[in-house]
Write a protein that holds these residues in place. Structure first.
Motif, PDB file in Angstrom:
ATOM      1  N   HIS A   1       0.962  -1.435   0.127  1.00 24.16           N
ATOM      2  CA  HIS A   1       0.017   0.061  -0.038  1.00 24.16           C
ATOM      3  C   HIS A   1       1.057   1.145   0.011  1.00 24.16           C
ATOM      4  N   PHE A   2       1.413   1.635  -1.435  1.00 20.97           N
ATOM      5  CA  PHE A   2       2.148   2.671  -1.311  1.00 20.97           C
ATOM      6  C   PHE A   2       1.430   3.942  -1.379  1.00 20.97           C
ATOM      7  N   LYS A   3       2.096   4.930   0.011  1.00 18.05           N
ATOM      8  CA  LYS A   3       1.380   6.064   0.374  1.00 18.05           C
ATOM      9  C   LYS A   3       1.632   6.978  -0.746  1.00 18.05           C
ATOM     10  N   LYS A   4       3.017   6.925  -1.234  1.00 17.52           N
ATOM     11  CA  LYS A   4       3.220   7.864  -2.224  1.00 17.52           C
ATOM     12  C   LYS A   4       3.670   7.396  -3.389  1.00 17.52           C
ATOM     13  N   ARG A   5       3.400   8.084  -4.591  1.00 17.72           N
ATOM     14  CA  ARG A   5       3.848   7.608  -5.974  1.00 17.72           C
ATOM     15  C   ARG A   5       5.251   7.067  -6.226  1.00 17.72           C
ATOM     16  N   THR A   6       6.124   8.084  -5.289  1.00 15.31           N
ATOM     17  CA  THR A   6       7.600   8.116  -5.484  1.00 15.31           C
ATOM     18  C   THR A   6       7.903   6.740  -4.823  1.00 15.31           C
ATOM     19  N   ALA A   7       7.382   6.393  -3.683  1.00 14.60           N
ATOM     20  CA  ALA A   7       7.645   4.925  -3.286  1.00 14.60           C
ATOM     21  C   ALA A   7       7.519   4.001  -4.240  1.00 14.60           C
TER      22      ALA A   7
ATOM     23  N   LYS B   1      -5.397   6.284 -14.432  1.00 18.89           N
ATOM     24  CA  LYS B   1      -5.818   5.501 -13.090  1.00 18.89           C
ATOM     25  C   LYS B   1      -5.134   4.349 -12.912  1.00 18.89           C
ATOM     26  N   GLN B   2      -5.130   3.843 -11.865  1.00 21.28           N
ATOM     27  CA  GLN B   2      -4.868   2.210 -11.516  1.00 21.28           C
ATOM     28  C   GLN B   2      -3.407   2.209 -12.054  1.00 21.28           C
ATOM     29  N   GLU B   3      -2.485   3.065 -11.263  1.00 25.05           N
ATOM     30  CA  GLU B   3      -0.907   2.983 -11.750  1.00 25.05           C
ATOM     31  C   GLU B   3      -0.637   1.469 -11.053  1.00 25.05           C
ATOM     32  N   ASN B   4      -1.194   0.918  -9.957  1.00 27.97           N
ATOM     33  CA  ASN B   4      -0.495  -0.077  -9.359  1.00 27.97           C
ATOM     34  C   ASN B   4      -0.753  -1.174 -10.222  1.00 27.97           C
ATOM     35  N   LYS B   5      -1.856  -1.426 -10.830  1.00 30.58           N
ATOM     36  CA  LYS B   5      -2.405  -2.347 -11.850  1.00 30.58           C
ATOM     37  C   LYS B   5      -1.355  -2.313 -13.112  1.00 30.58           C
ATOM     38  N   PHE B   6      -1.052  -1.007 -13.408  1.00 30.14           N
ATOM     39  CA  PHE B   6      -0.347  -1.060 -14.728  1.00 30.14           C
ATOM     40  C   PHE B   6       1.022  -1.607 -14.417  1.00 30.14           C
TER      41      PHE B   6
END
Length: 491
Positions: free
Chosen positions: A24-30, A103-108
């Motif tokens: 569960h990345f709190k920030k995109r940079t992580a 949207k859905q960067e995690n999935k990408f």
């Protein structure tokens, strides 16, 4: 080197990519640091393996008798693996900025990272069983990327992609079965593995099967008339289309055709036969068709997609010459086209990202406002046309000299086709450049006053690729010599 290291470039991206949804990345940079770390480590491991090439084959799974999943590093596989390992980190950097508004960067990034490992599985496959298995997995893992937006267009594109790919895989599977039945083994051996005693009088049947297998694998290589999925897939985010059109999917199709031609059926069995002529005709028709459709197409990414359709068959043409010089030409164009085309797609993506403009008539006047993007586009365009001394000239020269050396009617006809295609390429790429830099006296510059180049995350990959296009043009001899040795079966 321990043989188990061979499997690391395959396993690492698949495993750590699959773990992304669990964090569960709190920030995109992580998430960006995590993905880049995985990709960079995998590329470093890959280059370490290529520089310290282990002898032998690593058997991962024995399914049944001769059906085993195993990995080996040979010359041909090292070219594909090195290309992937070099391009993937730079493409990942670009994707960080581009996907910011998706949207859905995690999935990408889950599927994007896993695709890296599966493509490596194709590169390091030691036999047809392993290649075919990862080839099928590549279809499944890239389908969510094609359908990422989940709107009507992307769903239709995904449906078309899977239908074409499954159909192509069915034809390729026929070749798989016949190699299993009439080969001395499934391993890739330069010169082929056919058992001529087992074949008997079935040589014409085997050649027919070879044609079916080439057309099956040729679906991913966008051979006409099985190319339709590729322009449609341009609705996907630009990092995906660049992945499809320049690196992983389409090059996997061309790579598989190289494998079955030179390492399964063998050119001694195929050269000078009707089967060779059929593949040459398919390649030449596709080159002309793709270039002609690109001239007509007004959507920028689809124009580049039709350009890919054409240029992939440059590679197939070289392979179908069935000579070491032909394979060298095909390998050279596989490498240089990947660098050039990923640059063009990333430039197109940067234009879309900053201006929301998709059609060629909409990009008038942006040249001075986006000097880095359009400057890189111009360099890549000149390279793709084949203007010396850029990289594209080197690969086209190698293909033309190979065709002249082979000397058959279709091979010589191919030289004329390459020249016509180069002219068409100049038309469909220069028309973009001219509109961007020379919009005309009636153009209102106020309409592009807010247009600007993207940030360094997108500009740096473009600059790096442009430098590569120029450097490989001036300093191609070491690479071409290496590819010559591979094409001659020395590695």
């Amino acid at each position: 080197m321990n043989l188990t290291y061979i499997i690391l470039p395959v396993v690492l991206p698949i495993l750590f990519g699959a773990l992304i949804p669990l964090f569960h990345f709190k920030k995109r940079t992580a998430r960006q640091w995590y993905v880049m770390a995985v990709v960079l480590i995998n590329s470093l491991v890959t280059f370490y393996i290529l520089l310290n090439r282990p002898e032998g084959t690593f058997q991962a799974i024995n399914l049944a008798g001769r059906l085993e999943v195993s990995f080996h590093v040979d010359g041909l596989g090292s070219v594909f693996a090195g290309l992937i390992a070099a391009l993937w980190p730079i493409a990942t950097l670009y994707s960080f900025e581009y996907m910011k508004h998706e949207k859905q960067e995690n999935k990408f990034f889950t599927f994007y990272t896993m695709t890296y490992g599966i493509t490596m599985g194709i590169a390091f496959a030691s036999n047809l069983m392993t290649l075919y298995m990862f080839y099928e997995m590549l279809t499944l893992i890239t389908l969510p990327l094609v359908m990422h937006s989940m709107d009507k267009k992307s769903i239709l594109a995904g449906r078309k992609y899977i239908f074409y790919s499954i159909g192509g895989a069915a034809f390729a599977f026929i070749g798989f079965i016949f190699i299993l039945a009439y080969g001395n083994g499934m391993d890739f051996v330069y010169g082929g593995v056919l058992n001529y005693e087992a074949i008997g009088n079935k040589d014409q049947l085997l050649r027919f099967v070879y044609v079916l297998a080439v057309l099956g694998f040729g679906v991913k290589a966008a051979i006409f008339p099985f190319h339709g999925w590729l322009p449609t897939a341009s609705v996907a985010p630009t990092p995906v289309t660049a992945l499809l059109h320049a690196v992983a999917v389409v090059k996997a199709g061309a790579f598989a055709i190289m494998r079955i031609t030179y390492y399964s059926f063998g050119t001694d069995f195929l050269h000078g036969t009707w089967a060779q002529n059929v593949i040459l005709i398919f390649a030449l028709v596709t080159i002309l068709y793709g270039s002609s459709r690109a001239v007509k197409e007004q959507h920028l990414k689809r124009r580049l997609a039709y350009s890919t359709v054409s240029n992939l068959s440059y590679i197939i043409f070289g392979v179908a010459l069935m000579t070491p010089m032909g394979l060298r030409g095909g390998l050279t164009h596989m490498v240089f086209h990947a660098i050039i085309k990923i640059t063009l797609f990333f430039c197109g993506g940067a234009i879309l990202y900053k201006t929301k403009r998709e059609y060629i008539y909409e990009i008038r006047g942006i040249g001075k406002k986006m000097p880095v993007v359009m400057g890189c586009f111009s360099v890549a365009a000149l390279g793709l046309i084949g203007v010396p001394p850029l990289a594209g000239f080197i690969s086209k020269y190698n293909l033309a000299t190979a065709a002249a050396s082979e000397g058959s009617f279709l091979a010589v006809a191919g030289i004329y086709v390459l020249i016509i295609s180069a002219l068409l390429t100049a038309i469909y790429l220069f028309s973009v450049i001219i509109r961007a830099f020379f919009p005309g006296n009636d153009f209102d510059m106020e309409s592009v006053k807010d247009v600007e180049d993207p940030n360094w995350l997108m500009k740096l990959p473009l600059i790096v690729f442009c430098i590569a296009i120029v450097v490989f043009g001036f300093c191609s001899i070491p690479l071409v010599d290496y590819l010559t040795d591979i094409a001659s079966g020395l590695f």
